[in-house]
Design an enzyme around this catalytic site. Structure first.
Site, mmCIF file in Angstrom:
data_model
loop_
_atom_site.group_PDB
_atom_site.id
_atom_site.type_symbol
_atom_site.label_atom_id
_atom_site.label_comp_id
_atom_site.label_asym_id
_atom_site.label_seq_id
_atom_site.Cartn_x
_atom_site.Cartn_y
_atom_site.Cartn_z
ATOM 1 N N SER A 120 0.829 -1.203 0.000
ATOM 2 C CA SER A 120 0.000 0.000 0.000
ATOM 3 C C SER A 120 0.859 1.246 0.000
ATOM 4 C CB SER A 120 -0.882 0.006 1.242
ATOM 5 O OG SER A 120 -0.067 -0.049 2.387
ATOM 6 N N HIS A 141 -3.780 -4.176 -4.351
ATOM 7 C CA HIS A 141 -3.736 -3.961 -2.901
ATOM 8 C C HIS A 141 -5.030 -4.409 -2.226
ATOM 9 C CE1 HIS A 141 -3.946 -1.011 0.653
ATOM 10 N NE2 HIS A 141 -3.250 -2.062 0.999
ATOM 11 N N GLU A 153 -7.455 -2.296 -4.427
ATOM 12 C CA GLU A 153 -6.989 -1.154 -5.218
ATOM 13 C C GLU A 153 -6.007 -1.658 -6.280
ATOM 14 O OE1 GLU A 153 -7.182 2.585 -2.116
ATOM 15 O OE2 GLU A 153 -5.505 1.203 -1.898
ATOM 16 N N ASN A 192 -6.119 4.088 2.167
ATOM 17 C CA ASN A 192 -5.214 4.342 3.290
ATOM 18 C C ASN A 192 -5.025 5.820 3.565
ATOM 19 O OD1 ASN A 192 -4.798 1.770 4.061
ATOM 20 N ND2 ASN A 192 -2.747 1.568 3.208
#
Ligand code: CAA
Length: 288
Positions: A120, A141, A153, A192
């Site tokens: 990430s 991700h 992702e 995130n």
């Protein structure tokens, strides 16, 4: 490109669950780790997860058995890499380690294999050159716990081909996930960054004595409807992971505002990583 064989590098919390997600979706999947102890631990944890899925009627015994048959565990990268159509690397969040892994993958996998990183915080562009085929490299991700969380992702870097992106998006859909396409590498991608903004504010509020971490967690859940508070989430993700993500963001941006919060750094240095060590913000041994 048709994907039949998955190779997951790393058998920690993320790698092992990604492997099981792949096997449940019908892919022949190998989980690879340098440590046979870690592989044994992953095998036991995944077998328990599958049993729970059966008990909860989420999977039939037949489907679970078929998935288990499709899942292999190996410490021998040279033996398993040539079979892979798609590799998902989920090793530790350390750039040098990942570069070495991607150099090995570039050498050992077939030239058409796609090489993805679950990272990430480390964009695929940082490991792509080591493979010799940057157009086949991207981030894929997943979120913790990967068996449950629907988001994946998929991140392109400047050299990622459209075919690579389309294939990885399709694999995520076959896995029953909701892929999100990120058009440009940015530290933390999207989810995130959102989580980090809340976590940083939570750490500040606690450090300033505004509220206890337990009460901040309660507010996030009871006022905002979050399934977990930011401190519970740090314990789930791992304070080591949260720390390393911030550290690598700082190394990329050089902005002191991106450094890990001092309280996070102190816990990292003490080795209080959260659920995985039995102690983080909460104590999982005494249940406090
Ligand atoms: N592994 C596998 N499955 C798990 C699990 C785990 N660690 N934790 C929970 N589950 C599953 C179980 O199947 C469980 O069902 P049963 O135990 O009844 O069979 C189901 O989820 C529901 O769990 P619980 O009833 O125990 O608790 P819950 O309803 O609060 O759900 C949760 C747990 C799914 C983790 C939920 O609290 C949640 O969504 N939390 C937020 C998680 C989150 O934000 N993740 C993103 C982290 S950021 C990240 O991963 C990115 C990064 O790069 C760091």
């Amino acid at each position: 490109m048709d994907i039949e064989n998955l190779l997951v590098i790393g058998s920690g919390a993320m790698g092992s669950q990604i492997g099981l997600v792949g096997a449940l979706a019908g892919y022949d999947t190998t989980i690879r780790d340098v440590s046979t102890t870690a592989l044994d631990k992953a095998r036991d944890a995944l077998s328990e997860q599958l049993e729970r899925n059966i008990e909860k009627n989420r999977t039939t015994r037949e489907d679970a058995d078929a998935a288990w048959q499709r899942l292999r565990f190996s410490a021998d990268l040279e033996a398993v890499a040539p079979e892979a159509d798609l590799v998902i690397e989920a090793a530790t969040e350390n750039l040098d380690t990942k570069r070495m892994i991607f150099a090995d993958l570039g050498r050992l996998t077939r030239s058409e294999a796609i090489l993805a990183t679950n990272s990430s915080s480390i964009g695929a562009s940082q490991v792509a050159a080591a493979t010799g085929r940057p157009e086949k490299v991207c981030n894929m991700h997943f979120f913790n716990p990967a068996l449950v969380m629907k988001c994946v992702e998929v991140v392109r870097h400047a050299a990622t081909s459209q075919d690579t992106i389309d294939t990885v998006l399709e694999v995520a859909r076959v896995m029953g996930k909701s892929p999100v396409l990120i058009n440009r590498e940015i530290p933390g991608f999207v989810a995130n960054r959102l989580m980090g903004a809340i976590r940083d504010e939570a750490l500040r509020l606690r450090a300033d004595g505004i509220a206890s971490f337990e009460d901040i967690d309660t507010a996030a859940k009871s006022a905002l409807g979050h399934p977990m508070g930011p401190f519970e989430l740090m314990d789930l993700v791992g304070l080591d992971v949260s720390y390393q993500i911030r550290q690598s963001t700082f190394e990329e941006t050089g902005d002191p505002a991106d450094l890990p919060h001092p309280d996070l750094a102190a816990m990292y240095e003490r080795g209080d990583y959260g659920r995985k060590t039995g102690k983080g913000w909460y104590d999982y041994e005494t249940g406090a």
